[in-house]
Design an enzyme around this catalytic site. Structure first.
Site, short mmCIF file in Angstrom:
data_model
loop_
_atom_site.label_atom_id
_atom_site.label_comp_id
_atom_site.label_asym_id
_atom_site.label_seq_id
_atom_site.Cartn_x
_atom_site.Cartn_y
_atom_site.Cartn_z
N LYS A 28 -2.40 9.61 -8.22
CA LYS A 28 -1.52 9.56 -9.38
C LYS A 28 -2.31 9.49 -10.68
O LYS A 28 -1.99 10.17 -11.66
CB LYS A 28 -0.55 8.37 -9.27
CG LYS A 28 0.48 8.34 -10.39
CD LYS A 28 1.61 7.39 -10.10
CE LYS A 28 1.20 5.94 -10.17
NZ LYS A 28 2.35 5.02 -10.32
N SER A 29 -3.36 8.68 -10.70
CA SER A 29 -4.15 8.54 -11.92
C SER A 29 -4.78 9.87 -12.32
O SER A 29 -4.76 10.26 -13.50
CB SER A 29 -5.26 7.50 -11.70
OG SER A 29 -4.72 6.22 -11.47
N SER A 174 -8.27 -3.00 -18.46
CA SER A 174 -7.11 -2.10 -18.39
C SER A 174 -7.57 -0.68 -18.58
O SER A 174 -7.97 -0.28 -19.68
CB SER A 174 -6.05 -2.46 -19.44
OG SER A 174 -5.04 -1.46 -19.47
N GLN A 176 -5.57 1.78 -18.54
CA GLN A 176 -4.57 2.43 -19.38
C GLN A 176 -4.92 2.29 -20.85
O GLN A 176 -4.84 3.26 -21.62
CB GLN A 176 -3.19 1.83 -19.11
CG GLN A 176 -2.64 2.11 -17.71
CD GLN A 176 -1.29 1.45 -17.49
OE1 GLN A 176 -0.76 0.78 -18.36
NE2 GLN A 176 -0.73 1.63 -16.30
N ASP A 327 -3.58 -2.48 -8.19
CA ASP A 327 -2.30 -2.05 -7.63
C ASP A 327 -2.17 -2.34 -6.15
O ASP A 327 -1.07 -2.18 -5.60
CB ASP A 327 -2.12 -0.54 -7.86
CG ASP A 327 -1.83 -0.19 -9.30
OD1 ASP A 327 -1.20 -1.02 -9.99
OD2 ASP A 327 -2.23 0.88 -9.75
N ARG A 358 4.47 -8.90 -10.18
CA ARG A 358 4.19 -8.66 -8.78
C ARG A 358 3.76 -9.91 -8.02
O ARG A 358 3.98 -10.02 -6.81
CB ARG A 358 3.12 -7.56 -8.64
CG ARG A 358 3.68 -6.18 -8.97
CD ARG A 358 2.67 -5.08 -8.88
NE ARG A 358 3.34 -3.78 -8.98
CZ ARG A 358 2.72 -2.63 -9.18
NH1 ARG A 358 1.39 -2.60 -9.31
NH2 ARG A 358 3.40 -1.50 -9.25
N ARG A 403 5.67 -0.38 -5.41
CA ARG A 403 4.67 -1.03 -4.55
C ARG A 403 5.22 -2.28 -3.87
O ARG A 403 4.80 -2.62 -2.75
CB ARG A 403 3.40 -1.33 -5.34
CG ARG A 403 2.80 -0.07 -5.96
CD ARG A 403 1.35 -0.19 -6.32
NE ARG A 403 0.94 0.92 -7.17
CZ ARG A 403 0.64 2.14 -6.73
NH1 ARG A 403 0.69 2.39 -5.43
NH2 ARG A 403 0.29 3.09 -7.57
#
Length: 448
Positions: A28-29, A174, A176, A327, A358, A403
């Site tokens: 996905k990344s 991070s 992102q 993740d 989470r 997830r």
């Protein structure tokens, strides 16, 4: 499954002998970044193996909205005809990024140094997540953000008409945030510098170099210093997306806890900034091996073989490993429930602000299934019960988090009583073939 449709409850039942080949989707990344950098190139980028989950499809739609031509052939090959760095057009409609925190944050970075405005929204989960961690550094370039209280979506980004390069130390690990700043730096003159104390996944740096950007990384006492020279002309590429290690985690962990299992997961990206889970599982005593190691598209790749491992032991996962497996902690906690002793996970504050909290989501569900869990703001401990001793028997809330849903469905494959999730629809955001793939290996997963 649809991440935006009618809830689909699912239940997993005790299974034995998972076997076969698990062809998990593309990473996905890498998929997000391939679409975005293809759109920022001049010419046609071809992509094979793209993850066709909802998150990535939303990013493809966003690139179209910014003026790139994005098409798919019947054989699954994607074509992106880019508009060049600084060439984004102003979208006519609101950009809906669905459930994807990665997608929205990277796209914000990519458009923040162009003289255009764009409004972003998402589903209920994404609209509850804080964006200030990205919009604060983007403001240093000259961009402005106007959103809901707490820096939440829907949000409008007004791009900088005269961007300036920045030097930014990422306050928490991070990928992102780092990637958003680097993508913003593409259209700023001079050198943009990002400093990270702890290494995070480096797909953006690798792919920027592959597209022809001048980017350099050095390690000093402050950490990793990444320097990008702005305003390059990116060259289109042909990209073969490796398979996603975060998706591979689910059939791998299912095999480790399910009696009599032997599963091969081919072609997995083993970038060292992504492989922390597999290192941790081996430390726990998992029968996990790498076969046919090779390099594909600038990323290290191998086939993973996972076999039933009844003698797992709890471990303490070092906090410096968190960025390489952030993740994967939910499904690691599932494996930890079947280990002997405690598994301690530290330095995981980031889990509190993912698609859901989470730590709380997994702790609540595991406790309902008879597993003792301790937790703090940035740590949690799972007290393992050993193979065959996890009661199960609960319905766990997925909380709109793919997830979380997949982790509890893996849990139920080896518990004494079935485990249900209230809604499996979010799984489609990252792993649309999860249900048929696990069933094909022999897992007893049923729609309620």
């Amino acid at each position: 499954m649809s991440g935006h449709g009618t809830p689909i409850p699912m239940t997993s039942h005790a299974s034995t002998g998972l076997s076969g080949q698990a062809d998990v989707p593309g990473d996905k990344s890498v998929s997000h970044r391939a679409l975005i950098l293809g759109a920022l190139s001049v010419g046609e980028t071809k992509i094979t193996g793209l993850l066709e989950g909802e998150d990535v499809l939303d990013t493809a739609g966003a690139m179209r909205a910014f003026g790139a031509e994005v098409t798919r052939d019947d054989d699954g090959t994607w074509h992106v005809h880019g508009v060049g760095v600084g060439g984004f057009a102003e979208p006519e409609q609101v950009i809906d990024c669905g459930n994807s925190g990665t997608g929205v944050r990277l796209i914000m970075g990519a458009m923040a140094t162009s003289p255009i405005s764009a409004t972003f929204t998402g589903d209920a989960s994404l609209n509850s997540r804080p964006m200030a961690r990205v919009t604060d550094p983007l403001a240093l370039f000259g961009a402005r953000a106007v959103g809901r209280a707490g820096g939440r979506l829907p949000m409008t980004i007004v791009g900088a008409a005269d961007p300036v390069p920045v030097r930014y130390a990422v306050p928490v690990p991070s990928a992102q945030v780092k990637s958003a700043v680097l993508l913003a730096g593409l259209n700023a003159p001079g050198e943009t510098v990002v400093i990270e104390k702890e290494a995070t996944r480096d797909h953006t740096e690798r792919m920027l170099a592959g597209f022809g950007a001048h980017i350099a990384t050095e390690v000093i006492d402050e950490g990793r210093v990444i320097t990008l020279t702005g305003q390059p002309e990116l060259r289109p590429q042909t990209i073969a997306v490796p398979r996603d290690p975060s998706s591979a985690a689910f059939p791998v962990c299912a095999a480790l806890i399910t009696e009599g299992s032997d599963v091969l997961v081919p072609g997995i990206c083993l970038n060292p900034t992504r492989a922390g889970l597999f290192t941790t599982l081996i430390e726990m005593g998992a029968d996990l091996s790498y076969e046919n190691p090779r390099d594909e598209g600038g990323e290290p790749v191998a086939d993973l073989r996972a076999r039933f491992s009844p003698g797992l032991n709890g471990v303490e996962v070092p906090p410096e490993r968190a960025a390489s497996m952030i993740d994967e902690y939910p499904v690691l906690s599932v494996v930890a429930a079947f280990a002997e002793g405690q598994t301690m996970m530290r330095g995981v504050r980031e889990l509190r602000v993912k698609e859901s909290d989470r730590i709380d989501a997994m702790a609540t569900g595991l406790r309902a299934c008879g597993v003792s869990v301790d937790e703090g703001e940035d740590w949690w401990t799972v007290h393992g019960r050993g193979h065959g001793n996890v009661p199960g028997g609960a319905t766990c809330a997925a909380r709109l988090d793919h997830r979380i849903a997949m982790s509890f469905l893996v849990l139920g494959l080896a518990t004494q009583k079935p485990v249900s999730v209230d809604d499996a629809t979010p799984i489609a955001t990252s792993f649309p073939v999860f249900e048929p793939l696990l069933k094909g290996l022999g897992a007893d997963i049923r729609r309620d």
